[in-house]
Design a protein around this motif. Structure first.
Motif, PDB file in Angstrom:
ATOM      1  N   GLY A 106     -33.814   2.979  17.766  1.00  0.00           N
ATOM      2  CA  GLY A 106     -33.252   4.010  16.901  1.00  0.00           C
ATOM      3  C   GLY A 106     -34.323   4.911  16.327  1.00  0.00           C
ATOM      4  O   GLY A 106     -34.166   6.141  16.267  1.00  0.00           O
ATOM      5  N   THR A 109     -35.848   7.422  19.012  1.00  0.00           N
ATOM      6  CA  THR A 109     -35.039   8.591  19.354  1.00  0.00           C
ATOM      7  C   THR A 109     -35.297   9.766  18.418  1.00  0.00           C
ATOM      8  O   THR A 109     -35.046  10.918  18.781  1.00  0.00           O
ATOM      9  CB  THR A 109     -33.536   8.245  19.310  1.00  0.00           C
ATOM     10  OG1 THR A 109     -33.183   7.784  18.003  1.00  0.00           O
ATOM     11  CG2 THR A 109     -33.191   7.168  20.328  1.00  0.00           C
ATOM     12  N   LEU A 137     -26.776  10.079  16.637  1.00  0.00           N
ATOM     13  CA  LEU A 137     -26.149   8.908  16.021  1.00  0.00           C
ATOM     14  C   LEU A 137     -25.115   8.291  16.949  1.00  0.00           C
ATOM     15  O   LEU A 137     -25.051   7.059  17.097  1.00  0.00           O
ATOM     16  CB  LEU A 137     -25.485   9.300  14.699  1.00  0.00           C
ATOM     17  CG  LEU A 137     -26.392   9.672  13.533  1.00  0.00           C
ATOM     18  CD1 LEU A 137     -25.554  10.104  12.335  1.00  0.00           C
ATOM     19  CD2 LEU A 137     -27.271   8.504  13.135  1.00  0.00           C
ATOM     20  N   VAL A 140     -26.994   6.580  20.077  1.00  0.00           N
ATOM     21  CA  VAL A 140     -27.733   5.367  19.705  1.00  0.00           C
ATOM     22  C   VAL A 140     -26.779   4.263  19.279  1.00  0.00           C
ATOM     23  O   VAL A 140     -26.956   3.092  19.648  1.00  0.00           O
ATOM     24  CB  VAL A 140     -28.739   5.691  18.583  1.00  0.00           C
ATOM     25  CG1 VAL A 140     -29.349   4.414  18.023  1.00  0.00           C
ATOM     26  CG2 VAL A 140     -29.825   6.610  19.097  1.00  0.00           C
ATOM     27  N   THR A 141     -25.755   4.613  18.509  1.00  0.00           N
ATOM     28  CA  THR A 141     -24.778   3.602  18.078  1.00  0.00           C
ATOM     29  C   THR A 141     -24.053   2.995  19.271  1.00  0.00           C
ATOM     30  O   THR A 141     -23.878   1.771  19.349  1.00  0.00           O
ATOM     31  CB  THR A 141     -23.761   4.229  17.114  1.00  0.00           C
ATOM     32  OG1 THR A 141     -24.439   4.750  15.969  1.00  0.00           O
ATOM     33  CG2 THR A 141     -22.746   3.193  16.655  1.00  0.00           C
ATOM     34  N   THR A 144     -26.594   0.730  21.463  1.00  0.00           N
ATOM     35  CA  THR A 144     -26.962  -0.529  20.819  1.00  0.00           C
ATOM     36  C   THR A 144     -25.746  -1.417  20.578  1.00  0.00           C
ATOM     37  O   THR A 144     -25.878  -2.644  20.538  1.00  0.00           O
ATOM     38  CB  THR A 144     -27.692  -0.264  19.498  1.00  0.00           C
ATOM     39  OG1 THR A 144     -26.922   0.628  18.676  1.00  0.00           O
ATOM     40  CG2 THR A 144     -29.057   0.352  19.757  1.00  0.00           C
ATOM     41  N   ALA A 192     -30.057  -0.145  14.325  1.00  0.00           N
ATOM     42  CA  ALA A 192     -30.454   1.074  15.030  1.00  0.00           C
ATOM     43  C   ALA A 192     -30.332   2.289  14.114  1.00  0.00           C
ATOM     44  O   ALA A 192     -31.205   3.180  14.124  1.00  0.00           O
ATOM     45  CB  ALA A 192     -29.599   1.259  16.276  1.00  0.00           C
ATOM     46  N   LEU A 193     -29.280   2.341  13.312  1.00  0.00           N
ATOM     47  CA  LEU A 193     -29.122   3.449  12.370  1.00  0.00           C
ATOM     48  C   LEU A 193     -30.176   3.392  11.271  1.00  0.00           C
ATOM     49  O   LEU A 193     -30.681   4.430  10.828  1.00  0.00           O
ATOM     50  CB  LEU A 193     -27.711   3.415  11.771  1.00  0.00           C
ATOM     51  CG  LEU A 193     -26.571   3.690  12.755  1.00  0.00           C
ATOM     52  CD1 LEU A 193     -25.223   3.533  12.074  1.00  0.00           C
ATOM     53  CD2 LEU A 193     -26.700   5.089  13.349  1.00  0.00           C
ATOM     54  N   MET A 196     -33.196   4.831  12.823  1.00  0.00           N
ATOM     55  CA  MET A 196     -33.114   6.288  12.901  1.00  0.00           C
ATOM     56  C   MET A 196     -33.459   6.930  11.565  1.00  0.00           C
ATOM     57  O   MET A 196     -34.176   7.941  11.514  1.00  0.00           O
ATOM     58  CB  MET A 196     -31.713   6.712  13.342  1.00  0.00           C
ATOM     59  CG  MET A 196     -31.401   6.480  14.796  1.00  0.00           C
ATOM     60  SD  MET A 196     -29.889   7.320  15.313  1.00  0.00           S
ATOM     61  CE  MET A 196     -30.401   9.036  15.189  1.00  0.00           C
TER      62      MET A 196
END
Length: 290
Positions: A106, A109, A137, A140-141, A144, A192-193, A196
């Motif tokens: 995350g 990216t 978002l 990646v969401t 993952t 992951a968030l 980010m």
């Protein structure tokens, strides 16, 4: 004023960059997916994480066969020892590995584009930074979530298939099993968030990775134990602690300490980390200079 400039200024469907049609959000999602999968290191990290996490879980269960076949005698004042398939089948070592890999991906990216300067090209083509951040978002969401779901489902069904011959396995329909599998899978997109958000704030590889490790694995050490209620309650809201509470087998005699987290509170904590991290990432990407 030329006809081209009139078309750009008068038609909201045309891009201010070059007079062409504005990209749809699905186009931005597709572009972010291309960026992500074009980095071989990214999908190698994700694929390796899935394989290693599943192997660790299955091997942990396999190593318990001797313990299951020859259980230790019960301790004085306690009942017979029962085996918990969730404890090793969805163990914390693999969960920590998934959390770290998802958070780093995350972060990459975001800070990866700033490090290479590609972010300038991206924002020149699509000036709407919020849309770009939202597309990141989503990609990646989704990626993952697939990783976490794969690890969770394969580990659960694989470990319990191995335990079927010992008659101690669980079914997905048993109480709490769906919750355990879902929480084990959802920790990946949540982290992951978080990654980010940290990548957007620091925009540097080393700083972002250090921040990820510190927040997810070092900070919780400051909020452990049962001596101080407030500290323990804060610790219960951290991503790893909330996930551990949700993955705990409700049928197993687990001691959660003096100030245990509730199931509902742990779900709220995971949701809050995901939402707040997503908002931070979008706001920082939108407002900070390139």
């Amino acid at each position: 004023m030329s006809s081209a400039s009139l078309a750009v200024s008068g038609d909201p469907l045309l891009s201010a960059a070059g007079g062409g049609p504005r990209p749809r959000f699905t186009d931005l999602v597709a572009a972010e997916w291309i960026k992500l999968r074009s980095l071989r290191s990214t999908y190698w990290v994700l694929a390796s994480c899935v394989v290693v996490a599943v192997v660790v879980n299955l091997n942990a269960v396999r190593s318990d066969f001797t313990y299951i076949d020859h259980p230790p005698p019960p301790m004085p004042g306690r009942g017979p020892v029962t085996y918990d398939p969730i404890f090793h089948g969805l163990n914390q070592i693999s969960a920590d590995l998934v959390m770290l890999a998802a958070a780093v991906v995350g972060a990459i990216t975001v800070f990866g584009e700033y490090a290479t300067g590609m972010v300038r090209t991206t924002f020149a083509a699509v000036p709407d930074r919020r849309a770009v951040a939202l597309a990141k978002l989503v990609v990646v969401t989704a990626v993952t979530l697939v990783m976490g779901t794969t690890v969770s489902t394969v580990s659960f069904f694989g470990s319990n298939a191995m335990l079927a011959s010992r008659h101690v396995g669980l079914s997905i329909t048993d109480p709490g099993c769906v919750r355990c599998v879902a929480a084990y899978a959802l920790i990946a997109p949540v982290c992951a968030l978080v990654g980010m958000a940290l990548g957007a704030v620091f925009r540097h590889a080393t700083a972002s990775v250090v921040a990820v490790v510190a927040l997810l694995f070092l900070v919780p050490l400051l909020f452990g134990g049962d001596r101080y209620k407030l500290l323990r309650q804060i610790g219960n809201t951290l991503p790893g602690d909330a996930q551990s509470r949700l993955v705990a087998n409700p049928a197993a005699p687990i001691d959660f300490g003096k100030y245990p987290a509730s199931v509902h509170g742990s779900w709220i904590a995971l949701a809050a980390w995901a939402v707040v991290s997503g908002v931070v990432a979008v706001v920082v990407i939108r407002r900070r200079d390139v």
